[in-house]
Design a protein around this motif. Structure first.
Motif, PDB file in Angstrom:
ATOM      1  N   GLU A  65     -17.904  56.143  32.512  1.00  6.42           N
ATOM      2  CA  GLU A  65     -16.755  55.407  31.981  1.00  6.42           C
ATOM      3  C   GLU A  65     -16.032  56.389  31.259  1.00  6.42           C
ATOM      4  O   GLU A  65     -14.623  56.362  31.294  1.00  6.42           O
ATOM      5  N   ASP A  66     -16.586  57.356  30.240  1.00  4.36           N
ATOM      6  CA  ASP A  66     -15.652  58.543  29.711  1.00  4.36           C
ATOM      7  C   ASP A  66     -14.976  59.412  30.645  1.00  4.36           C
ATOM      8  O   ASP A  66     -13.911  59.777  30.550  1.00  4.36           O
ATOM      9  N   GLN A  67     -15.627  59.628  31.829  1.00  2.00           N
ATOM     10  CA  GLN A  67     -15.001  60.365  32.792  1.00  2.00           C
ATOM     11  C   GLN A  67     -13.759  59.899  33.458  1.00  2.00           C
ATOM     12  O   GLN A  67     -12.920  60.435  33.726  1.00  2.00           O
ATOM     13  N   GLU A  68     -13.861  58.749  33.760  1.00  2.00           N
ATOM     14  CA  GLU A  68     -12.983  57.860  34.240  1.00  2.00           C
ATOM     15  C   GLU A  68     -11.616  57.752  33.388  1.00  2.00           C
ATOM     16  O   GLU A  68     -10.504  57.752  33.496  1.00  2.00           O
ATOM     17  N   LYS A  69     -12.076  57.295  31.881  1.00  2.00           N
ATOM     18  CA  LYS A  69     -10.763  57.502  30.912  1.00  2.00           C
ATOM     19  C   LYS A  69     -10.303  59.073  30.913  1.00  2.00           C
ATOM     20  O   LYS A  69      -9.069  59.219  30.576  1.00  2.00           O
ATOM     21  N   ARG A  70     -10.757  59.901  30.907  1.00  2.00           N
ATOM     22  CA  ARG A  70     -10.546  61.321  31.001  1.00  2.00           C
ATOM     23  C   ARG A  70      -9.419  61.507  32.110  1.00  2.00           C
ATOM     24  O   ARG A  70      -8.369  62.166  32.087  1.00  2.00           O
ATOM     25  N   ARG A  71      -9.812  60.895  33.398  1.00  2.00           N
ATOM     26  CA  ARG A  71      -8.830  61.173  34.514  1.00  2.00           C
ATOM     27  C   ARG A  71      -7.732  60.182  34.303  1.00  2.00           C
ATOM     28  O   ARG A  71      -6.494  60.649  34.710  1.00  2.00           O
ATOM     29  N   GLU A  72      -7.846  59.060  33.781  1.00  2.00           N
ATOM     30  CA  GLU A  72      -6.518  58.168  33.625  1.00  2.00           C
ATOM     31  C   GLU A  72      -5.605  58.932  32.571  1.00  2.00           C
ATOM     32  O   GLU A  72      -4.521  58.966  32.552  1.00  2.00           O
ATOM     33  N   ALA A  73      -6.267  59.459  31.355  1.00  2.00           N
ATOM     34  CA  ALA A  73      -5.433  60.308  30.545  1.00  2.00           C
ATOM     35  C   ALA A  73      -4.588  61.345  31.160  1.00  2.00           C
ATOM     36  O   ALA A  73      -3.556  61.660  30.823  1.00  2.00           O
ATOM     37  N   GLN A  75      -3.370  61.395  34.052  1.00  2.00           N
ATOM     38  CA  GLN A  75      -2.151  60.780  34.769  1.00  2.00           C
ATOM     39  C   GLN A  75      -0.774  60.722  33.820  1.00  2.00           C
ATOM     40  O   GLN A  75       0.046  60.576  34.316  1.00  2.00           O
ATOM     41  N   HIS A  76      -1.303  60.695  32.454  1.00  2.00           N
ATOM     42  CA  HIS A  76      -0.040  60.354  31.482  1.00  2.00           C
ATOM     43  C   HIS A  76       0.719  61.798  31.055  1.00  2.00           C
ATOM     44  O   HIS A  76       1.300  61.626  30.369  1.00  2.00           O
ATOM     45  N   TYR A  79       4.438  61.296  31.521  1.00  2.00           N
ATOM     46  CA  TYR A  79       5.179  60.421  30.585  1.00  2.00           C
ATOM     47  C   TYR A  79       5.324  61.382  29.226  1.00  2.00           C
ATOM     48  O   TYR A  79       6.452  61.808  28.557  1.00  2.00           O
TER      49      TYR A  79
END
Length: 152
Positions: A65-73, A75-76, A79
């Motif tokens: 879950e932490d790795q997925e959050k880092r990947r999503e971050a 992408q920002h 922005y």
């Protein structure tokens, strides 16, 4: 020994804090009291060292879950870059265009870029907020803001 990201960042922060403290101790003391001009910079430097030591000893166990959050971050970044460019344009145009116009355009475009789609609310907010700030600063606080091309 320094394989985790926390430990590497911690060591870098400790080196920065030591250099920062060196500079803080170079600030001359003008007051004879307990708190001088260098009190807060010294406290901030020691606090950075303390927090860096805590970071060094934090265990780094990254779940899926932490790795997925880092990947999503990651992408920002688009922005963040877009907002950074808009901030630089805002700073550049603030003096020649004026506070009210530059702030209105900045707030509207930044909100639009970040995905806010209620255009009427966005437009009203983009006009009312800078105008209110301008009036508070110039009339109540007697602080001049750049009027720019508007006849104020």
């Amino acid at each position: 020994m320094f394989r985790s990201a926390n430990k590497i960042v911690s060591m870098i922060l400790i080196v920065i804090a030591i250099f920062y403290l060196y500079l803080a101790f170079q600030i001359p003391a003008f007051a004879t009291g307990v708190f001088t001009a260098s009190t807060m910079p010294k406290a901030a430097g020691f606090l950075l060292i303390l927090l860096s030591i805590f970071l060094f000893f934090i265990k780094e166990g990254e779940s899926e879950e932490d790795q997925e959050k880092r990947r999503e971050a990651g992408q920002h970044v688009f922005y963040l870059g877009g907002v950074a460019v808009m901030i630089l344009l805002y700073i550049t145009l603030l003096e020649p265009v004026g506070f009210i116009l530059a702030s209105t355009v900045f707030i509207f475009l930044c909100s639009l870029f970040m995905g806010y789609r209620r255009h009427i609310v966005n437009a009203v907010t983009s006009v009312v907020f800078p105008l209110s700030l301008y009036l508070v600063f110039t009339q109540l606080l007697n602080i001049s803001l750049p009027p720019g091309i508007l006849p104020l």
